[in-house]
Design a protein around this motif. Structure first.
Motif, PDB file in Angstrom:
ATOM      1  N   ILE A  61       0.838  -1.208   0.000  1.00 14.18           N
ATOM      2  CA  ILE A  61       0.000   0.000   0.000  1.00 14.18           C
ATOM      3  C   ILE A  61       0.870   1.254   0.000  1.00 14.18           C
ATOM      4  N   ASN A  62       1.947   1.251   0.778  1.00 13.23           N
ATOM      5  CA  ASN A  62       2.821   2.421   0.887  1.00 13.23           C
ATOM      6  C   ASN A  62       3.826   2.410  -0.259  1.00 13.23           C
ATOM      7  N   TRP A  63       3.357   2.748  -1.458  1.00 18.08           N
ATOM      8  CA  TRP A  63       4.191   2.589  -2.649  1.00 18.08           C
ATOM      9  C   TRP A  63       5.341   3.587  -2.714  1.00 18.08           C
ATOM     10  N   ARG A  64       5.195   4.772  -2.112  1.00 15.76           N
ATOM     11  CA  ARG A  64       6.257   5.786  -2.192  1.00 15.76           C
ATOM     12  C   ARG A  64       7.532   5.308  -1.499  1.00 15.76           C
ATOM     13  N   ILE A  65       7.384   4.707  -0.323  1.00 17.51           N
ATOM     14  CA  ILE A  65       8.569   4.257   0.396  1.00 17.51           C
ATOM     15  C   ILE A  65       9.230   3.076  -0.313  1.00 17.51           C
ATOM     16  N   HIS A  66       8.416   2.197  -0.910  1.00 17.10           N
ATOM     17  CA  HIS A  66       8.979   1.064  -1.638  1.00 17.10           C
ATOM     18  C   HIS A  66       9.728   1.526  -2.884  1.00 17.10           C
ATOM     19  N   LEU A  67       9.151   2.517  -3.570  1.00 14.66           N
ATOM     20  CA  LEU A  67       9.811   3.059  -4.754  1.00 14.66           C
ATOM     21  C   LEU A  67      11.141   3.707  -4.387  1.00 14.66           C
ATOM     22  N   ALA A  68      11.170   4.416  -3.253  1.00 15.39           N
ATOM     23  CA  ALA A  68      12.408   5.061  -2.808  1.00 15.39           C
ATOM     24  C   ALA A  68      13.479   4.023  -2.479  1.00 15.39           C
ATOM     25  N   ILE A  69      13.096   2.960  -1.773  1.00  9.46           N
ATOM     26  CA  ILE A  69      14.060   1.925  -1.381  1.00  9.46           C
ATOM     27  C   ILE A  69      14.571   1.154  -2.596  1.00  9.46           C
ATOM     28  N   LEU A  70      13.672   0.759  -3.478  1.00 10.00           N
ATOM     29  CA  LEU A  70      14.078   0.000  -4.670  1.00 10.00           C
ATOM     30  C   LEU A  70      14.930   0.849  -5.604  1.00 10.00           C
ATOM     31  N   THR A  71      14.626   2.156  -5.690  1.00 11.79           N
ATOM     32  CA  THR A  71      15.446   3.048  -6.512  1.00 11.79           C
ATOM     33  C   THR A  71      16.857   3.137  -5.956  1.00 11.79           C
ATOM     34  N   CYS A  72      16.955   3.235  -4.645  1.00 15.31           N
ATOM     35  CA  CYS A  72      18.287   3.274  -4.026  1.00 15.31           C
ATOM     36  C   CYS A  72      19.039   1.973  -4.259  1.00 15.31           C
ATOM     37  N   THR A  73      18.327   0.848  -4.121  1.00 14.41           N
ATOM     38  CA  THR A  73      18.969  -0.466  -4.237  1.00 14.41           C
ATOM     39  C   THR A  73      19.454  -0.750  -5.646  1.00 14.41           C
ATOM     40  N   PHE A  74      18.611  -0.477  -6.644  1.00 15.37           N
ATOM     41  CA  PHE A  74      18.915  -0.897  -8.011  1.00 15.37           C
ATOM     42  C   PHE A  74      19.302   0.235  -8.964  1.00 15.37           C
ATOM     43  N   ARG A 255       9.661   7.624  10.846  1.00 11.08           N
ATOM     44  CA  ARG A 255       9.562   6.168  10.817  1.00 11.08           C
ATOM     45  C   ARG A 255       9.895   5.623   9.428  1.00 11.08           C
ATOM     46  N   ASP A 256       9.414   6.301   8.383  1.00 10.83           N
ATOM     47  CA  ASP A 256       9.735   5.882   7.028  1.00 10.83           C
ATOM     48  C   ASP A 256      11.215   6.103   6.719  1.00 10.83           C
ATOM     49  N   GLU A 257      11.769   7.186   7.251  1.00  9.71           N
ATOM     50  CA  GLU A 257      13.200   7.454   7.040  1.00  9.71           C
ATOM     51  C   GLU A 257      14.053   6.314   7.577  1.00  9.71           C
ATOM     52  N   VAL A 258      13.703   5.814   8.751  1.00 13.03           N
ATOM     53  CA  VAL A 258      14.463   4.710   9.342  1.00 13.03           C
ATOM     54  C   VAL A 258      14.439   3.493   8.420  1.00 13.03           C
ATOM     55  N   ALA A 259      13.258   3.176   7.887  1.00 14.13           N
ATOM     56  CA  ALA A 259      13.135   2.024   6.987  1.00 14.13           C
ATOM     57  C   ALA A 259      13.922   2.242   5.705  1.00 14.13           C
ATOM     58  N   ILE A 260      13.870   3.453   5.155  1.00 14.26           N
ATOM     59  CA  ILE A 260      14.599   3.758   3.919  1.00 14.26           C
ATOM     60  C   ILE A 260      16.103   3.647   4.134  1.00 14.26           C
ATOM     61  N   VAL A 261      16.577   4.169   5.261  1.00 18.39           N
ATOM     62  CA  VAL A 261      18.013   4.126   5.547  1.00 18.39           C
ATOM     63  C   VAL A 261      18.506   2.689   5.668  1.00 18.39           C
ATOM     64  N   PHE A 262      17.792   1.864   6.418  1.00 16.77           N
ATOM     65  CA  PHE A 262      18.279   0.516   6.691  1.00 16.77           C
ATOM     66  C   PHE A 262      17.997  -0.469   5.554  1.00 16.77           C
ATOM     67  N   CYS A 263      16.914  -0.288   4.834  1.00 19.26           N
ATOM     68  CA  CYS A 263      16.648  -1.178   3.684  1.00 19.26           C
ATOM     69  C   CYS A 263      17.417  -0.718   2.446  1.00 19.26           C
ATOM     70  N   GLY A 264      17.549   0.599   2.288  1.00 21.57           N
ATOM     71  CA  GLY A 264      18.196   1.130   1.086  1.00 21.57           C
ATOM     72  C   GLY A 264      19.698   1.043   1.084  1.00 21.57           C
ATOM     73  N   SER A 265      20.322   0.856   2.243  1.00 24.60           N
ATOM     74  CA  SER A 265      21.787   0.832   2.314  1.00 24.60           C
ATOM     75  C   SER A 265      22.359  -0.580   2.388  1.00 24.60           C
ATOM     76  N   LYS A 266      21.497  -1.590   2.522  1.00 22.73           N
ATOM     77  CA  LYS A 266      21.959  -2.964   2.724  1.00 22.73           C
ATOM     78  C   LYS A 266      22.175  -3.702   1.404  1.00 22.73           C
ATOM     79  N   LYS A 267      23.068  -4.675   1.438  1.00 20.83           N
ATOM     80  CA  LYS A 267      23.259  -5.606   0.328  1.00 20.83           C
ATOM     81  C   LYS A 267      23.340  -7.018   0.899  1.00 20.83           C
TER      82      LYS A 267
END
Length: 326
Positions: A61-74, A255-267
């Motif tokens: 449902i929260n597509w903005r945060i997923h788009l941000a994380i996936l953009t950072c990852t890929f 709260r979203d920032e925390v998720a973006i930081v930790f999901c977006g920086s991991k490999k």
């Protein structure tokens, strides 16, 4: 949790030492290669079996945060990796740069991303969904992205077909079997986790054995390992800065920032080592996974510190979130 991380790091180091002193040779090479294929398939089967479909549906449902994380990852990671390669092409050897660029094309982690998001009092539901989607999409995106970024013939050897047969097929079979074995997998998750880590150790031993017989430690001297650590540190620093300040500029809540930081920086090491084993030629794998192994431990140490920092500032951040929502 951190004790387990330290134990696994010790196991990785011991595995590399064993592969250096007692590399598999002769008939043992074929045995361990076949064993590696089997345990990789088993690992992805269990990943499919323990994945909650409900969590995926609710989290999408929260597509903005997923788009941000996936953009950072890929997207962001490969751009930074190719930029570093363009600026410092001779700092690392060709194979080591291949490993660093391959690292940039990998999906995020699952367990540690969720764990650190929880510790930092972030959006855990979004972290679960984003990390899960990242790993599923990575099965398709990573081979293609690696071929584009690395520009190396070995990167496309076997291609998407090998990924689908060795990784996606077991994953889908696990999803299909989830209604029957899902409760068992969650009940004995420590045993499954031990199986996952054992699979990685077997693949690492197989890869490093072949690399050692091909002169790995003559091609990667101690100074080169120091340069890998420096490059990994710079990569992680840049991504953490971008995810932190980028999420704030885009108006995400704390709260979203925390998720973006930790999901977006991991490999992911768990999926990265098997993917390297599928995508690259045998002797190269040992060198190629070195940047990933170093980055994996580095990200755990740094993100553990960041998670505790986020947790300490959580009360003040809640007040800011209320103001943000109003």
């Amino acid at each position: 949790m951190f004790r387990k991380i330290d134990t696994f790091l010790l196991c990785l180091i011991v595995t590399i030492i064993i592969a250096t002193v007692f590399p598999c040779t002769g008939n043992g090479v074929k045995f361990f290669q076949d064993l590696a294929v089997f345990v990789i398939g088993l690992m992805f089967f269990f990943q499919g079996a323990r994945l909650s479909r409900r969590a995926i549906i609710e989290g999408m449902i929260n597509w903005r945060i997923h788009l941000a994380i996936l953009t950072c990852t890929f997207v962001v990671f490969p751009v930074i990796g190719t930029g570093l390669h363009a600026l410092f092409p001779r700092v690392l050897s060709t194979d080591t740069w291949t490993g660093l660029l391959f690292l940039c094309c990998l999906p995020s982690t699952v367990q540690s991303s969720i764990a650190f998001t929880s510790i930092g009092q972030g959006n855990v539901a979004a972290a679960i969904c984003s990390a899960t989607m990242s790993n599923i999409l990575g099965i398709f995106i990573t081979p293609i992205l690696t071929g584009l970024v690395v520009h190396h013939s070995a990167a496309t050897q076997g291609g998407v077909t090998s990924i689908m047969l060795q990784l996606l097929l077991p994953f889908m079979l696990g999803q299909m079997a989830q209604p029957w074995i899902g409760p068992w997998v969650h009940r004995y998750r420590q045993l499954v986790s031990l199986s996952d880590r054992g699979s990685i150790l077997i693949v690492v031993y197989t890869a490093f054995s072949e690399a050692v017989t091909q002169g790995l430690w003559h091609r990667v001297p101690p100074l080169q390992i120091g340069y890998i650590l420096l490059a990994d540190s710079l990569l992680l620093f840049l991504v953490l800065v971008l995810t932190t300040f980028g999420s704030r500029l885009l108006g995400f809540s704390r709260r979203d920032e925390v998720a973006i930081v930790f999901c977006g920086s991991k490999k992911t090491l768990a999926s990265g080592v098997p993917m390297a084993n599928v995508l690259f030629a045998g002797p190269m794998v040992g060198i190629i996974v070195l940047p990933l192994m170093i980055y994996h431990q580095l990200q755990l140490f740094v993100c553990a510190t960041l998670a505790r920092r986020y947790a300490r500032h959580a009360p003040d951040a809640k007040a800011r979130d209320i103001a943000h929502q109003t």
